[in-house]
Design a protein around this motif. Structure first.
Motif, short mmCIF file in Angstrom:
data_model
loop_
_atom_site.label_atom_id
_atom_site.label_comp_id
_atom_site.label_asym_id
_atom_site.label_seq_id
_atom_site.Cartn_x
_atom_site.Cartn_y
_atom_site.Cartn_z
N LYS A 188 0.83 -1.20 0.00
CA LYS A 188 0.00 0.00 0.00
C LYS A 188 0.87 1.25 0.00
O LYS A 188 2.05 1.21 0.37
CB LYS A 188 -0.95 -0.01 1.19
CG LYS A 188 -0.26 0.05 2.53
CD LYS A 188 -1.25 -0.11 3.65
CE LYS A 188 -0.49 -0.09 4.96
NZ LYS A 188 -1.27 -0.48 6.08
N SER A 189 0.28 2.33 -0.42
CA SER A 189 0.96 3.62 -0.41
C SER A 189 0.47 4.41 0.79
O SER A 189 -0.73 4.53 1.01
CB SER A 189 0.62 4.38 -1.70
OG SER A 189 1.16 5.66 -1.65
N ASP B 265 1.50 7.60 1.17
CA ASP B 265 1.37 8.95 0.63
C ASP B 265 1.46 8.87 -0.89
O ASP B 265 2.54 8.72 -1.46
CB ASP B 265 2.49 9.84 1.19
CG ASP B 265 2.40 11.29 0.72
OD1 ASP B 265 1.55 11.60 -0.15
OD2 ASP B 265 3.18 12.11 1.22
N TYR B 266 0.30 8.95 -1.55
CA TYR B 266 0.26 8.79 -3.00
C TYR B 266 1.12 9.82 -3.74
O TYR B 266 1.67 9.52 -4.79
CB TYR B 266 -1.19 8.86 -3.51
CG TYR B 266 -1.30 8.60 -4.99
CD1 TYR B 266 -1.33 7.30 -5.48
CD2 TYR B 266 -1.33 9.64 -5.91
CE1 TYR B 266 -1.39 7.03 -6.84
CE2 TYR B 266 -1.39 9.39 -7.27
CZ TYR B 266 -1.43 8.08 -7.72
OH TYR B 266 -1.48 7.83 -9.07
N SER B 267 1.29 11.01 -3.18
CA SER B 267 2.09 12.04 -3.85
C SER B 267 3.57 11.66 -3.90
O SER B 267 4.32 12.16 -4.73
CB SER B 267 1.93 13.40 -3.16
OG SER B 267 2.46 13.35 -1.85
N PRO C 96 2.91 5.68 -5.64
CA PRO C 96 1.62 4.98 -5.73
C PRO C 96 1.72 3.57 -5.17
O PRO C 96 2.81 3.05 -4.96
CB PRO C 96 1.33 4.95 -7.24
CG PRO C 96 2.66 5.09 -7.90
CD PRO C 96 3.54 5.86 -6.94
N LYS D 2 -3.57 4.34 0.05
CA LYS D 2 -3.93 5.62 -0.57
C LYS D 2 -3.85 5.43 -2.08
O LYS D 2 -2.83 4.98 -2.60
CB LYS D 2 -2.99 6.74 -0.13
CG LYS D 2 -2.90 6.93 1.37
CD LYS D 2 -4.20 7.44 1.95
CE LYS D 2 -4.06 7.71 3.42
NZ LYS D 2 -5.04 7.11 4.25
N PHE D 3 -4.93 5.77 -2.77
CA PHE D 3 -5.00 5.53 -4.21
C PHE D 3 -5.21 6.84 -4.96
O PHE D 3 -5.83 7.77 -4.45
CB PHE D 3 -6.13 4.55 -4.54
CG PHE D 3 -5.91 3.19 -3.95
CD1 PHE D 3 -5.17 2.24 -4.62
CD2 PHE D 3 -6.44 2.87 -2.70
CE1 PHE D 3 -4.95 0.99 -4.06
CE2 PHE D 3 -6.22 1.62 -2.14
CZ PHE D 3 -5.48 0.68 -2.82
N GLY D 4 -4.71 6.88 -6.19
CA GLY D 4 -4.89 8.02 -7.07
C GLY D 4 -5.17 7.50 -8.46
O GLY D 4 -5.81 6.46 -8.63
N SER E 80 -1.76 2.88 -10.11
CA SER E 80 -1.00 2.00 -9.24
C SER E 80 0.14 1.47 -10.10
O SER E 80 0.12 1.61 -11.32
CB SER E 80 -1.86 0.83 -8.76
OG SER E 80 -2.93 1.29 -7.98
#
Length: 140
Positions: free
Chosen positions: A20-21, A23-25, A28, A102-104, A107
């Motif tokens: 998992k992330s 912090d997506y920034s 990813p 955290k997703f954006g 991935s």
């Protein structure tokens, strides 16, 4: 490597890992198939990298039971589908990935290896991960 050889090759994998992330920034989330060593991980990754649209991929995870799943890698541009059966995975790791990651927009998907108990990506793979625009999870 031909498509059928590609799918057969993964019978030697150790399983699927979900990272998992936080912090997506910064980075990813990462999904990776793990092999015993670096040599085993390079050839299937190069095959995928050379045969798929780099940032228009969907990963479909079909959970078979508490220990195994089928992964389908779908190229949404060229309508190519690669399926890998009976991949081992950790149910608790998957639940944590879906619940707390955290997703954006993207991935990452990569193929790694076990380096003395530590998950590792080869330098070649680190420099060119495959970006996944869609994750789909289904259970029987």
């Amino acid at each position: 490597m031909k498509e059928k050889e590609f799918e057969e090759y993964f019978k030697n994998s150790l399983g699927l890992k979900f990272f998992k992330s936080k912090d997506y920034s910064v980075e990813p989330p990462l999904i990776s198939i793990i092999f015993k060593d670096e040599t085993e991980s390079i050839e299937p990754y190069e095959y995928l990298y050379n045969n798929l649209t780099k940032d228009e991929l969907a990963l479909v995870f079909k959970i078979k039971n508490n220990n195994t799943m089928t992964l389908s890698i779908i190229d949404k541009v060229n309508s190519k589908i690669f399926s890998i059966e009976n991949l081992n995975y950790s149910k608790s790791e998957l639940i944590d990935f879906k619940k707390n990651g955290k997703f954006g927009k993207y991935s990452m998907f990569a193929i790694g290896y076990n380096n003395n108990g530590q998950f590792t990506l080869s330098e070649k793979i680190k420099s060119s991960p495959l970006l996944v625009s869609e994750l789909v999870f289904s259970e029987n």
